[in-house]
Scaffold this motif. Structure first.
Motif, PDB file in Angstrom:
ATOM      1  N   SER A 157       0.818  -1.207   0.000  1.00 16.29           N
ATOM      2  CA  SER A 157       0.000   0.000   0.000  1.00 16.29           C
ATOM      3  C   SER A 157       0.855   1.262   0.000  1.00 16.29           C
ATOM      4  CB  SER A 157      -0.903   0.018   1.237  1.00 16.29           C
ATOM      5  OG  SER A 157      -0.149   0.285   2.411  1.00 16.29           O
ATOM      6  N   LYS A 158       0.193   2.405  -0.215  1.00 16.27           N
ATOM      7  CA  LYS A 158       0.885   3.684  -0.193  1.00 16.27           C
ATOM      8  C   LYS A 158       1.299   4.076   1.222  1.00 16.27           C
ATOM      9  CE  LYS A 158      -1.265   5.563  -4.360  1.00 16.27           C
ATOM     10  NZ  LYS A 158      -2.109   6.656  -4.939  1.00 16.27           N
ATOM     11  N   LYS A 159       0.750   3.393   2.213  1.00 17.86           N
ATOM     12  CA  LYS A 159       1.128   3.681   3.598  1.00 17.86           C
ATOM     13  C   LYS A 159       2.519   3.146   3.931  1.00 17.86           C
ATOM     14  CE  LYS A 159      -3.481   4.000   5.666  1.00 17.86           C
ATOM     15  NZ  LYS A 159      -3.264   5.381   6.174  1.00 17.86           N
ATOM     16  N   ALA A 160       2.994   2.184   3.152  1.00 17.60           N
ATOM     17  CA  ALA A 160       4.292   1.565   3.410  1.00 17.60           C
ATOM     18  C   ALA A 160       5.415   2.449   2.869  1.00 17.60           C
ATOM     19  CB  ALA A 160       4.349   0.192   2.770  1.00 17.60           C
ATOM     20  N   ILE A 161       6.357   2.818   3.740  1.00 17.15           N
ATOM     21  CA  ILE A 161       7.497   3.632   3.309  1.00 17.15           C
ATOM     22  C   ILE A 161       8.801   2.836   3.478  1.00 17.15           C
ATOM     23  CG2 ILE A 161       6.308   5.801   3.768  1.00 17.15           C
ATOM     24  CD1 ILE A 161       8.022   6.060   6.322  1.00 17.15           C
ATOM     25  N   ILE A 162       8.684   1.545   3.265  1.00 13.00           N
ATOM     26  CA  ILE A 162       9.781   0.627   3.560  1.00 13.00           C
ATOM     27  C   ILE A 162      11.009   0.843   2.677  1.00 13.00           C
ATOM     28  CG2 ILE A 162       8.333  -1.167   4.559  1.00 13.00           C
ATOM     29  CD1 ILE A 162       8.234  -2.545   1.877  1.00 13.00           C
ATOM     30  N   PHE A 163      10.827   1.291   1.440  1.00 12.17           N
ATOM     31  CA  PHE A 163      11.994   1.471   0.578  1.00 12.17           C
ATOM     32  C   PHE A 163      12.668   2.820   0.818  1.00 12.17           C
ATOM     33  CE2 PHE A 163       9.489  -1.818  -1.599  1.00 12.17           C
ATOM     34  CZ  PHE A 163      10.423  -2.836  -1.535  1.00 12.17           C
TER      35      PHE A 163
END
Length: 310
Positions: free
Chosen positions: A285-291
């Motif tokens: 999702s767009k909530k994930a900022i893992i990268f």
């Protein structure tokens, strides 16, 4: 000469400057190698397998002007019985600094004790300070709308799910205590934090600011950040089936995000296993900022190496 083995090895003001340096390094990357570690040689020692840590440190040491020398445990005479004390003393005669990814935290402490050169903890079973500093910086960026400041994250509610007696939970609790986050650790009772975490706070003269909440939905209420890590870390493979069964109520998924703030984000130090500690829907999702987190390991670690000169 100083080392970075715990989050609290930098003072608040020093850590703040590390984040400022990381921001500058991110902006100027591509402008050429820096002279911070010019003509130095740094050993990168890996007792554990690695992707992000190895790539980011090898690249970062090179971009700061030094020669990175990557060594796995099997490359060293340690694997044939040589003591850490002897190994560290020899490395101290050859190298200008050492980055170590190990199992026991005593390994990095011993290298610091005997080498006489800076040592950086690139992960032990107790702590992962380079990752927690990276996570703090990534939150600063996100909540500061591109202008990373500690003021942007102060008072934010940060929830870690899963094995709350692991290195990431402890490091994030320590970092949260340093930088003013409300840290909630949520997991099964049998994986709650031990007195080791209290000792880290005590050693740093920090008041514990974290809480343990076994109810995952209660923990997620009004959260700004939901964070998790793999349920089966290296060395825990024999416990995989039991761990997955026990941890399953703590999967970060859409149900938990419904309890958090609408603006809440998802973070994970990677690698992630969709369908285990996080649902595929949240992970993609767009909530994930893992990268953003993964990229920032490079910039923050370069800043940490620079900060050893403070």
């Amino acid at each position: 000469m100083r080392s970075f083995l715990r989050e609290t090895d930098f003072s608040f003001d020093e850590a703040k400057e590390v984040f400022n340096i990381a921001s500058r390094y991110k902006k100027i990357r591509g402008a050429g190698r820096l002279d911070v570690l010019k003509d130095q040689s740094w050993g990168l020692i890996f007792f554990k397998k690695s992707t992000r840590t190895r790539l980011s440190f090898q690249t970062g040491v090179y971009e700061l002007g030094a020669n990175p020398m990557v060594l796995e445990a099997d490359d060293l005479q340690i694997s044939r019985g040589e003591t850490i004390e002897d190994t560290a003393k020899v490395m101290g005669r050859y190298l200008h600094g050492i980055v170590i990814r190990a199992f026991g935290h005593d390994v990095v402490e011993d290298f610091k004790k005997y080498s006489g050169i800076p040592v950086v903890n690139a992960l032990t079973d107790a702590l992962h300070p380079c990752q927690s500093y990276t996570d703090i910086f990534t939150m600063m960026e996100h909540f500061g709308n591109g202008n990373p400041t500690l003021e942007a994250i102060k008072g934010r509610k940060f929830v870690f799910y899963g094995d709350t007696a692991c290195n990431m939970a402890y490091s994030l609790a320590l970092a949260g205590g340093m930088f003013g986050l409300e840290v909630v650790l949520s997991g099964p009772e049998e994986f709650r934090p031990t007195k080791e975490l209290d000792k880290f706070f005590e050693d740093a003269n920090l008041n514990p600011t974290w809480t343990f909440e076994p109810d995952p939905e209660k923990a997620a209420k009004n959260a700004d950040v939901l964070y998790t890590d793999v349920w089966v870390s290296m060395g825990k493979e024999a416990e995989k089936a039991e761990r997955i069964k026990t941890m399953s109520p703590y999967q970060v998924n859409e149900k938990l995000f419904a309890k958090a703030k609408d603006s809440a984000i998802f973070m994970h130090c990677l690698p992630a296993h969709a369908g285990e500690e996080v649902s595929a829907g949240v992970l993609n999702s767009k909530k994930a900022i893992i990268f953003d987190e993964a990229e920032n390991r490079l910039h923050v670690q370069k800043a940490i190496l620079t900060g050893l000169k403070f």
